[in-house]
Design an enzyme around this catalytic site. Structure first.
Site, PDB file in Angstrom:
ATOM      1  N   ASP A   1      -2.059  -0.852   5.799  1.00 45.16           N
ATOM      2  CA  ASP A   1      -2.458  -0.360   7.116  1.00 45.16           C
ATOM      3  C   ASP A   1      -3.963  -0.256   7.304  1.00 45.16           C
ATOM      4  OD1 ASP A   1      -2.728   3.184   7.052  1.00 45.16           O
ATOM      5  OD2 ASP A   1      -2.690   1.865   5.321  1.00 45.16           O
TER       6      ASP A   1
ATOM      7  N   THR B   1      -8.801  -2.191   3.386  1.00 45.25           N
ATOM      8  CA  THR B   1      -8.656  -2.625   1.995  1.00 45.25           C
ATOM      9  C   THR B   1      -7.455  -3.545   1.820  1.00 45.25           C
ATOM     10  OG1 THR B   1      -7.378  -0.638   1.422  1.00 45.25           O
ATOM     11  CG2 THR B   1      -9.758  -0.555   1.076  1.00 45.25           C
TER      12      THR B   1
ATOM     13  N   ASP C   1       0.874  -1.159   0.000  1.00 48.18           N
ATOM     14  CA  ASP C   1       0.000   0.000   0.000  1.00 48.18           C
ATOM     15  C   ASP C   1       0.923   1.223   0.000  1.00 48.18           C
ATOM     16  OD1 ASP C   1      -2.248   1.672   0.335  1.00 48.18           O
ATOM     17  OD2 ASP C   1      -2.053   1.579   2.515  1.00 48.18           O
ATOM     18  N   VAL C   2       0.401   2.398  -0.272  1.00 44.59           N
ATOM     19  CA  VAL C   2       1.253   3.588  -0.331  1.00 44.59           C
ATOM     20  C   VAL C   2       0.958   4.552   0.814  1.00 44.59           C
ATOM     21  CG1 VAL C   2       1.909   5.607  -1.696  1.00 44.59           C
ATOM     22  CG2 VAL C   2       1.627   3.385  -2.808  1.00 44.59           C
ATOM     23  N   ASP C   3      -0.273   5.048   0.908  1.00 45.19           N
ATOM     24  CA  ASP C   3      -0.593   6.054   1.918  1.00 45.19           C
ATOM     25  C   ASP C   3      -0.433   5.499   3.324  1.00 45.19           C
ATOM     26  OD1 ASP C   3      -1.250   7.936  -0.038  1.00 45.19           O
ATOM     27  OD2 ASP C   3      -3.307   7.212  -0.169  1.00 45.19           O
TER      28      ASP C   3
ATOM     29  N   LYS D   1      -7.783  -4.677  -4.193  1.00 51.16           N
ATOM     30  CA  LYS D   1      -6.386  -5.088  -4.049  1.00 51.16           C
ATOM     31  C   LYS D   1      -6.238  -6.600  -4.187  1.00 51.16           C
ATOM     32  CE  LYS D   1      -5.046  -1.079  -1.294  1.00 51.16           C
ATOM     33  NZ  LYS D   1      -4.533  -0.574  -0.004  1.00 51.16           N
TER      34      LYS D   1
ATOM     35  N   GLY E   1      -5.173   2.522  -3.196  1.00 53.69           N
ATOM     36  CA  GLY E   1      -6.332   3.317  -3.562  1.00 53.69           C
ATOM     37  C   GLY E   1      -5.985   4.773  -3.801  1.00 53.69           C
ATOM     38  N   GLY E   2      -4.685   5.105  -3.704  1.00 52.35           N
ATOM     39  CA  GLY E   2      -4.226   6.458  -3.992  1.00 52.35           C
ATOM     40  C   GLY E   2      -4.234   6.746  -5.481  1.00 52.35           C
TER      41      GLY E   2
ATOM     42  N   MET F   1     -10.939   3.782   5.566  1.00 50.18           N
ATOM     43  CA  MET F   1      -9.860   2.896   5.996  1.00 50.18           C
ATOM     44  C   MET F   1     -10.372   1.871   6.996  1.00 50.18           C
ATOM     45  SD  MET F   1      -7.313   3.779   4.211  1.00 50.18           S
ATOM     46  CE  MET F   1      -6.023   2.855   5.033  1.00 50.18           C
ATOM     47  N   GLY F   2     -11.370   2.246   7.795  1.00 52.69           N
ATOM     48  CA  GLY F   2     -11.924   1.323   8.769  1.00 52.69           C
ATOM     49  C   GLY F   2     -12.906   0.331   8.177  1.00 52.69           C
TER      50      GLY F   2
END
Length: 218
Positions: free
Chosen positions: A179, A182, A20-22, A158, A110-111, A52-53
């Site tokens: 984190d 997703t 993941d990135v963010d 993903k 998702g970024g 995110m949750g």
């Protein structure tokens, strides 16, 4: 959860690692930074937390946040120039080590491609190893939506990307590092390692974590 030594063994056996990135590869949440830059940060931050949750679908949260931000192409480019994303401590060394071991590295997020591709270049990750969302703009540069055909624009996206990568490349052991909810959805088909920067305290999250990490130096 597994021990540190068991987690390291999973990495040794991996033939591909998806990040993941963010708040994982970089310290920020890209969409929140974009919202702040466009003057609507407070309205968007709470939506990001819910996304995110997992309390709302990712596509719903993405659509609602972007409808508030409505960034122009010029604003996105200026954000990257004036406030480039900050890499998480130790990530460059980890990616370099994976490359030296001929482990394929992918960014599955998702970024937004326009930001993520900048990060990929910093880490010497090929741009065709980037799976992210694409913003759309009208000819005059004004916001026109996002590409809803990208798998990363949806919940479970993903996992779909990782399944495709396994089928395309024949990978047997894919590790997913992220984190949020997703990232959990990608396990299976991947083994998921979530960082300590979790966006939710939900106990269901921790059932899928094989090891919780605070940085990439270990």
């Amino acid at each position: 959860m597994t021990t540190l030594s068991q987690t390291k063994e999973i990495f040794r056996r991996a033939d591909a690692v998806c990040f993941d990135v963010d708040s994982t590869i970089i310290r920020e949440e890209g969409i929140d930074e974009l919202a702040k830059f466009c003057g609507v940060g407070d309205a968007v931050t709470e939506m990001t937390r819910k996304a995110m949750g997992g309390s709302v679908t990712f596509k719903t949260a993405l659509t609602e946040r972007l409808s508030i931000i409505r960034c122009s192409r010029e604003q996105v480019n200026k954000l990257i120039t004036d406030h480039p994303p900050q890499l998480t401590t130790g990530i460059k060394e980890l990616v370099d080590t994976l490359h030296q071991r001929n482990v394929k590295v992918f960014l599955v997020t998702g970024g937004f491609c326009c930001i993520v591709e900048h990060v990929a270049t910093q880490l010497s990750i090929p741009l065709h190893h980037v799976y992210a969302n694409r913003l759309k703009f009208y000819f005059n540069g004004e916001y026109a939506g996002f590409d809803e055909t990208q798998p990363t624009s949806e919940s479970n996206g993903k996992g779909k990307v990782i399944s495709m990568l396994k089928e395309k490349h024949g990978f047997k052991n894919v590790v997913m590092i992220g984190d949020g909810a997703t990232d959990l959805e990608a396990c299976p088909p991947a083994v998921s390692v979530l960082s300590i920067h979790l966006k939710t305290g939900d106990k269901l999250v921790f059932k899928a974590v094989i090891y919780v990490i605070s940085d990439f130096l270990s």
